[in-house]
Write an enzyme that holds these catalytic residues in place. Structure first.
Site, PDB file in Angstrom:
ATOM      1  N   SER A  70       1.018  -1.005   0.059  1.00  0.00           N
ATOM      2  CA  SER A  70       0.196   0.092   0.143  1.00  0.00           C
ATOM      3  C   SER A  70       0.867   1.001  -0.239  1.00  0.00           C
ATOM      4  O   SER A  70       2.278   1.147   0.763  1.00  0.00           O
ATOM      5  CB  SER A  70      -1.044   0.260   1.566  1.00  0.00           C
ATOM      6  OG  SER A  70      -1.682   1.215   1.368  1.00  0.00           O
ATOM      7  N   TYR A  93      -3.183  -0.771  10.465  1.00  0.00           N
ATOM      8  CA  TYR A  93      -3.624  -1.645   8.658  1.00  0.00           C
ATOM      9  C   TYR A  93      -1.514  -1.280   8.775  1.00  0.00           C
ATOM     10  O   TYR A  93      -1.163  -1.274   7.763  1.00  0.00           O
ATOM     11  CB  TYR A  93      -4.290  -0.670   8.189  1.00  0.00           C
ATOM     12  CG  TYR A  93      -4.248  -0.645   6.654  1.00  0.00           C
ATOM     13  CD1 TYR A  93      -5.143  -1.539   5.893  1.00  0.00           C
ATOM     14  CD2 TYR A  93      -4.171   0.273   5.771  1.00  0.00           C
ATOM     15  CE1 TYR A  93      -5.169  -2.743   5.089  1.00  0.00           C
ATOM     16  CE2 TYR A  93      -3.986   0.125   4.483  1.00  0.00           C
ATOM     17  CZ  TYR A  93      -4.573  -1.581   3.803  1.00  0.00           C
ATOM     18  OH  TYR A  93      -4.784  -0.885   2.438  1.00  0.00           O
TER      19      TYR A  93
HETATM   20  P1  NAI Z   1     -11.509  -5.852  -0.905  1.00  0.00           P
HETATM   21  O1  NAI Z   1     -11.633  -6.341   0.362  1.00  0.00           O
HETATM   22  O2  NAI Z   1     -12.629  -5.406  -2.183  1.00  0.00           O
HETATM   23  O3  NAI Z   1     -10.685  -7.184  -1.649  1.00  0.00           O
HETATM   24  C1  NAI Z   1     -10.297  -7.943  -0.238  1.00  0.00           C
HETATM   25  C2  NAI Z   1     -10.091  -9.642  -0.290  1.00  0.00           C
HETATM   26  O4  NAI Z   1      -9.458 -10.688   0.440  1.00  0.00           O
HETATM   27  C3  NAI Z   1     -12.188  -9.743  -0.141  1.00  0.00           C
HETATM   28  O5  NAI Z   1     -12.533 -10.513  -1.541  1.00  0.00           O
HETATM   29  C4  NAI Z   1     -12.095 -10.307   0.846  1.00  0.00           C
HETATM   30  O6  NAI Z   1     -12.957 -12.252   1.263  1.00  0.00           O
HETATM   31  C5  NAI Z   1     -10.720 -11.323   0.535  1.00  0.00           C
HETATM   32  N1  NAI Z   1     -10.518 -11.651   2.265  1.00  0.00           N
HETATM   33  C6  NAI Z   1     -10.636 -11.033   3.593  1.00  0.00           C
HETATM   34  N2  NAI Z   1     -10.176 -12.041   4.393  1.00  0.00           N
HETATM   35  C7  NAI Z   1      -9.771 -13.095   3.182  1.00  0.00           C
HETATM   36  C8  NAI Z   1      -9.109 -14.436   4.292  1.00  0.00           C
HETATM   37  N3  NAI Z   1      -8.967 -14.781   5.155  1.00  0.00           N
HETATM   38  N4  NAI Z   1      -9.047 -15.756   3.769  1.00  0.00           N
HETATM   39  C9  NAI Z   1      -9.318 -15.355   2.455  1.00  0.00           C
HETATM   40  N5  NAI Z   1      -9.645 -14.152   1.512  1.00  0.00           N
HETATM   41  C10 NAI Z   1      -9.600 -13.091   1.952  1.00  0.00           C
HETATM   42  O7  NAI Z   1     -10.779  -5.458  -0.671  1.00  0.00           O
HETATM   43  P2  NAI Z   1      -9.588  -4.332  -1.987  1.00  0.00           P
HETATM   44  O8  NAI Z   1      -9.468  -2.802  -2.011  1.00  0.00           O
HETATM   45  O9  NAI Z   1      -9.266  -4.915  -3.442  1.00  0.00           O
HETATM   46  O10 NAI Z   1      -8.555  -5.127  -1.144  1.00  0.00           O
HETATM   47  C11 NAI Z   1      -6.964  -5.989  -1.881  1.00  0.00           C
HETATM   48  C12 NAI Z   1      -5.481  -5.372  -1.223  1.00  0.00           C
HETATM   49  O11 NAI Z   1      -5.478  -4.114  -1.646  1.00  0.00           O
HETATM   50  C13 NAI Z   1      -5.776  -5.600   0.445  1.00  0.00           C
HETATM   51  O12 NAI Z   1      -4.263  -6.402   0.478  1.00  0.00           O
HETATM   52  C14 NAI Z   1      -5.648  -3.776   0.569  1.00  0.00           C
HETATM   53  O13 NAI Z   1      -5.266  -3.932   1.737  1.00  0.00           O
HETATM   54  C15 NAI Z   1      -4.975  -3.221  -0.614  1.00  0.00           C
HETATM   55  N6  NAI Z   1      -4.861  -2.095  -0.496  1.00  0.00           N
HETATM   56  C16 NAI Z   1      -6.171  -1.525  -1.099  1.00  0.00           C
HETATM   57  C17 NAI Z   1      -6.246  -0.223  -1.062  1.00  0.00           C
HETATM   58  C18 NAI Z   1      -7.940   0.762  -1.807  1.00  0.00           C
HETATM   59  O14 NAI Z   1      -7.969   1.517  -1.117  1.00  0.00           O
HETATM   60  N7  NAI Z   1      -9.143  -0.354  -1.792  1.00  0.00           N
HETATM   61  C19 NAI Z   1      -4.954   0.647  -1.142  1.00  0.00           C
HETATM   62  C20 NAI Z   1      -3.620  -0.123  -0.838  1.00  0.00           C
HETATM   63  C21 NAI Z   1      -3.953  -1.654  -1.076  1.00  0.00           C
END
Ligand code: NAI
Length: 249
Positions: free
Chosen positions: A141, A154
């Site tokens: 991130s 985080y």
């Molecule tokens: P999202 O919530 O849309 O996707 C995250 C996915 O991870 C979800 O489908 C969820 O079910 C899955 N997940 C969560 N815990 C889990 C577990 N214990 N086992 C298996 N699957 C699990 O969120 P997003 O934004 O697409 O996040 C993806 C990555 O990007 C994360 O690592 C987040 O920290 C990172 N990120 C997101 C940013 C944002 O602004 N949305 C910015 C920088 C990094």
């Protein structure tokens, strides 16, 4: 470009993971999609199959070593290994200040964003060493580089992902394993929407990005696909920002 490459994506059911799965699918990759959410995972696979034939799903809570052990068995039986890992699953945090974070929140964020990320790196590296190489991209991130108040757990978790990425790069670069981290700025996804303070937070988040807007998932997916490609062959151990200029300012 990725025809017949075996790509494992965690957190593939939603947001950045889903967009990246579709980007790889459009380039003919073989996909092994992992998430804790079976319903959304099945929907993601249906979308991906519109572009590529070989799409597998595995429902897994990545915080469980046993379930990740089963994941490894399934992966080996269906694909016999992996060429690329997009190690992306993660969760956000509540917005509480450091001294107000509950014990449970801190440990859950660490369990998903750090321990599970390391667990998947361990699995991937062991397979890639046997195969003679591979590519890992961890989702870090902008908060791996800078910090935001109200995000201590985080921030700490994403700084840890940066450290895991850089450490493993120094350990395995000579074994033909290329490891990088993608560092998105704020991207409109479910993770962002889940913040209880999102209404008050949004103008502050916008102000952090010199570009004057938040990012979208496709902009991150494109960068991941490039990082995974041979075009990025000299890119090792990078914290690759896709953040509208946030960390430059
Ligand atoms: P999202 O919530 O849309 O996707 C995250 C996915 O991870 C979800 O489908 C969820 O079910 C899955 N997940 C969560 N815990 C889990 C577990 N214990 N086992 C298996 N699957 C699990 O969120 P997003 O934004 O697409 O996040 C993806 C990555 O990007 C994360 O690592 C987040 O920290 C990172 N990120 C997101 C940013 C944002 O602004 N949305 C910015 C920088 C990094």
């Amino acid at each position: 470009m990725f025809t017949s490459k075996r790509v494992v994506i965690t957190g593939a059911a939603s947001g950045i993971g889903l967009a990246t799965a579709l980007a790889f699918a459009r380039q003919g990759a073989r996909l092994f999609l992992v998430d804790i959410d079976q319903v959304q995972l099945d929907a993601a696979a249906t979308e991906a199959r519109k572009h590529t034939a070989d799409v597998h799903v595995f429902r897994c809570d990545l915080t469980s070593p046993e379930q990740v052990g089963q994941l490894k068995e399934e992966l080996l039986s269906r694909m016999e290994g992996m060429d690329i890992l997009f190690n992306n699953a993660g969760i956000g945090a509540s917005g509480a200040l450091t001294a107000d974070i509950e014990e449970d929140e801190f440990t859950s964020v660490m369990a998903v964003n750090v321990v599970a990320v390391w667990r998947m790196m361990k699995l991937a590296i062991s397979l890639m060493l046997e195969q003679g190489g591979g590519v890992i991209i961890n989702t870090a991130s902008a908060l791996s580089i800078t910090v935001m108040p109200g995000s201590a757990a985080y921030n700490a978790s994403k700084h840890a992902v940066a450290a895991l990425t850089k450490t493993a790069t120094t350990e395995y670069a000579q074994q033909n394993i290329r490891i990088n981290a993608i560092c998105p700025g704020v991207i409109r996804t479910a993770l962002l929407a889940a913040r209880p303070d999102i209404k008050e937070l949004e103008p502050q988040l916008l102000a952090l990005h010199p570009i004057g807007r938040l990012g979208n998932v496709e902009e991150v997916a494109e960068a991941v696909v490039w990082l995974a490609s041979d075009k990025a062959s000299f890119v090792h151990g990078a914290l690759f920002t896709v953040d509208g200029g946030w960390t430059a300012s």
